[in-house]
Design a protein around this motif. Structure first.
Motif, short mmCIF file in Angstrom:
data_model
loop_
_atom_site.label_atom_id
_atom_site.label_comp_id
_atom_site.label_asym_id
_atom_site.label_seq_id
_atom_site.Cartn_x
_atom_site.Cartn_y
_atom_site.Cartn_z
N GLU A 1 24.59 49.40 25.25
CA GLU A 1 25.35 48.35 24.35
C GLU A 1 26.47 48.15 24.86
OE1 GLU A 1 23.07 48.29 20.00
OE2 GLU A 1 24.22 50.02 20.46
N LYS A 2 27.27 49.39 25.29
CA LYS A 2 28.58 49.36 25.57
C LYS A 2 28.68 48.58 26.86
CE LYS A 2 31.85 53.02 26.38
NZ LYS A 2 32.15 54.65 26.69
N ILE A 3 27.80 48.79 27.86
CA ILE A 3 27.93 48.03 29.09
C ILE A 3 27.92 46.52 28.67
CG2 ILE A 3 26.64 47.64 31.18
CD1 ILE A 3 25.80 50.45 31.16
N ALA A 4 26.76 46.11 27.74
CA ALA A 4 26.57 44.92 27.67
C ALA A 4 27.78 43.90 26.94
CB ALA A 4 25.28 44.51 26.85
N HIS A 5 28.30 45.01 26.07
CA HIS A 5 29.77 44.41 25.33
C HIS A 5 30.87 44.08 26.42
CE1 HIS A 5 32.35 43.92 21.82
NE2 HIS A 5 33.24 44.92 22.49
N ALA A 6 30.77 45.03 27.38
CA ALA A 6 32.10 45.07 28.29
C ALA A 6 31.85 43.71 29.10
CB ALA A 6 32.11 46.35 29.01
N VAL A 7 30.46 43.41 29.59
CA VAL A 7 30.04 42.47 30.55
C VAL A 7 30.55 41.17 29.64
CG1 VAL A 7 28.11 41.03 31.42
CG2 VAL A 7 28.42 43.61 31.61
N ALA A 8 30.24 40.96 28.34
CA ALA A 8 30.49 39.69 27.41
C ALA A 8 31.95 39.55 27.69
CB ALA A 8 29.91 39.87 26.02
N LYS A 9 32.80 40.54 27.34
CA LYS A 9 34.25 40.51 27.26
C LYS A 9 35.04 40.11 28.56
CE LYS A 9 37.12 43.41 25.29
NZ LYS A 9 37.65 44.74 24.84
N ALA A 10 34.04 40.58 29.84
CA ALA A 10 34.83 40.52 31.18
C ALA A 10 34.47 39.02 31.46
CB ALA A 10 34.02 41.57 32.05
N VAL A 11 33.45 38.50 31.07
CA VAL A 11 32.92 37.13 31.47
C VAL A 11 33.85 36.07 30.81
CG1 VAL A 11 31.23 35.29 31.11
CG2 VAL A 11 30.54 37.64 32.02
N VAL A 12 34.08 36.40 29.41
CA VAL A 12 35.01 35.61 28.62
C VAL A 12 36.34 35.74 29.13
CG1 VAL A 12 36.12 35.50 26.42
CG2 VAL A 12 33.80 35.71 26.57
N LYS A 13 36.88 36.84 29.59
CA LYS A 13 38.39 36.88 30.25
C LYS A 13 38.34 36.30 31.40
CE LYS A 13 41.49 40.81 31.37
NZ LYS A 13 41.73 42.17 31.58
N ALA A 14 37.32 36.26 32.55
CA ALA A 14 37.49 35.66 33.79
C ALA A 14 37.30 34.24 33.78
CB ALA A 14 36.05 36.43 34.52
N THR A 15 36.73 33.85 32.64
CA THR A 15 36.53 32.17 32.60
C THR A 15 37.96 31.61 31.97
OG1 THR A 15 34.88 32.59 30.55
CG2 THR A 15 34.14 31.36 32.37
N GLU A 16 38.58 32.61 31.12
CA GLU A 16 39.77 32.02 30.35
C GLU A 16 40.91 32.05 31.51
OE1 GLU A 16 39.54 33.95 26.05
OE2 GLU A 16 40.65 35.01 27.32
N THR A 17 40.82 33.15 32.27
CA THR A 17 41.95 32.99 33.44
C THR A 17 41.66 31.78 34.41
OG1 THR A 17 40.79 34.79 34.42
CG2 THR A 17 42.56 35.48 33.38
N VAL A 18 40.47 31.34 34.58
CA VAL A 18 40.17 30.17 35.27
C VAL A 18 40.66 28.90 34.54
CG1 VAL A 18 38.51 28.56 36.43
CG2 VAL A 18 38.11 31.28 36.36
N ASP A 19 40.64 28.72 33.37
CA ASP A 19 40.84 27.65 32.55
C ASP A 19 42.47 27.59 32.29
OD1 ASP A 19 38.40 27.14 32.24
OD2 ASP A 19 38.01 27.94 30.20
N ALA A 20 42.99 28.67 32.45
CA ALA A 20 44.59 28.64 32.03
C ALA A 20 45.27 28.10 33.15
CB ALA A 20 44.90 30.15 31.99
#
Ligand SMILES: Cc1ncc(COP(=O)(O)O)c(C=O)c1O
Length: 378
Positions: free
Chosen positions: A359-378
């Motif tokens: 669960e912890k890993i899946a949560h971290a993956v979800a956060k990491a994917v959001v962060k990675a796409t946000e930095t692309v959009d920015a």
């Protein structure tokens, strides 16, 4: 007490199996037959029972297993061997070592396994073998691949089952699905030893005899050499360790399937993550639990910051590797291999992984994917 997440937890496995492993090692130390001791034959018999293959030949590594298989088939300079460019280098390395040419055929984008529909176009009169790789713990479409080989006469199929030992295809065991199957007992594999080791499986008596001889310098009997061989024996100690690990292997396979399913339900709703497809007629033992994302490097950095260990299997397809790019033959386009190589990475996976950690890993993956796409959009 640390909460460090392990990529593969061999310590937990040893703690569980300590008594059997220690006793098995002690027995070898006591009898002292370190080369071709009784555990070698014992392991071969146990693995023949497990896979239902007529012959098991233990060898010094998964790489050596593949090399010995090609040597037994007589593959040589001027021949061609078809395989996937999206695999560990050993698959193509052994082809090059025989002097033959590796012919690369593209993979399916959702399983990362060789696409059987593209194999026929790669076949020439020089084709001597096909090496389908059961990547990440799932076999490719072995029936289709065996049928293509049979249609063309004298082409052997060698399954590279280094990552898939314990997996099933239509109810049969990986490793026993074609003329020859090769696996690895590298410590991180589904069935691992504490060093290097491997095994070859076949139902063909003549090939088995040839491979047994090649394993020991091509000797038919002591100091009588009928063919060119290698020093390819598996140590008695390593065989003893695999025998101890076999005691819990069925449980470990069940754990791997369950943990794979749990990852799927934790990750499948995430639109930024592409999961591996597992075909309905087979199981995947998750030699690696590999997923695909865009902006991989950013995702990996975020996961590292969150304390989640990851690995990339494999970042560069073999037709792009300096040692292979000028000696291989490319059949058709290899676009899928190139695109998955840029997108894949593997998450922690082992039979002792608990649900809370997942669960912890899946949560971290979800956060990491959001962060990675946000930095692309920015
Ligand atoms: C697909 C594949 N083929 C071959 C090998 C070679 O096995 P070994 O490391 O035991 O030589 C490996 C493992 O490392 C592998 O993953």
């Amino acid at each position: 007490m640390t909460n460090k997440i392990e990529f593969i937890d061999l310590k937990a496995q040893y703690a569980d199996l300590k008594q059997s492993v220690d006793a098995r090692i002690q027995r070898v130390l006591d009898h002292g037959q370190f080369i071709m001791g009784p555990e070698v034959k014992e392991l071969e018999s146990r693995l023949e029972q497990f896979t239902q293959a007529k012959h098991c030949i233990t060898v010094s590594s998964g790489t050596e297993a593949l090399l010995i298989a090609l040597m037994a088939l007589g593959v040589k300079a001027g021949d061609e061997v078809i395989t996937s460019p999206f695999t560990f280098v050993a698959t193509a390395e052994v082809i090059a070592l025989t002097g033959a040419t590796a012919v690369f055929v593209d993979v399916e984008p959702d399983t990362c396994n060789i696409n059987p529909a593209l194999i026929e176009a790669a076949i020439t009169p020089k084709t001597k073998a096909i090496i389908p790789v059961s990547l990440y713990g799932q076999t490719p479409d072995m029936d289709e691949i065996n049928a293509i080989a049979a249609r063309h006469g004298n082409i052997a199929v060698i399954e590279d089952a280094a990552q898939s030992f314990g997996a099933e295809y239509k109810g049969k065991k990986s490793g026993n699905l074609s003329h020859i199957g090769c696996t690895s007992f590298f410590p991180s594999k589904p069935l691992g030893c504490y060093g290097d080791g491997g095994a070859i499986f076949t139902n063909d008596d003549d090939l088995a005899k040839a491979m047994r001889e090649i394993r020991v310098h091509g000797q038919e009997r002591r100091y009588y050499h009928t063919r060119i061989g290698v020093g390819g024996r598996m140590d008695t100690l390593q065989c003893a360790i695999v025998l101890a690990k076999l005691e819990k292997f069925e449980w470990e396979i069940a754990q791997r399937l369950k943990i794979g399913d749990q990852y799927r339900s934790l990750l499948e709703k995430n639109p930024g993550v592409q999961l591996l497809s597992v075909r309905t007629d087979r199981t995947c033992v998750w030699g690696q639990y590999t997923i695909q994302v865009s902006e991989r490097e950013k995702v990996l950095t975020a996961l590292q910051e969150a304390g989640i260990p990851t690995a990339v299997h494999y970042p560069i397809p073999l037709h792009k590797q300096p040692a292979y790019q000028n000696i291989c033959r490319i059949s058709g386009e290899l676009g899928n291999s190139e695109s998955v190589a840029a997108r894949v990475f593997s998450l922690p996976m082992h039979p002792y992984l608990d649900y809370k950690t997942q669960e912890k890993i899946a949560h971290a993956v979800a956060k990491a994917v959001v962060k990675a796409t946000e930095t692309v959009d920015a």
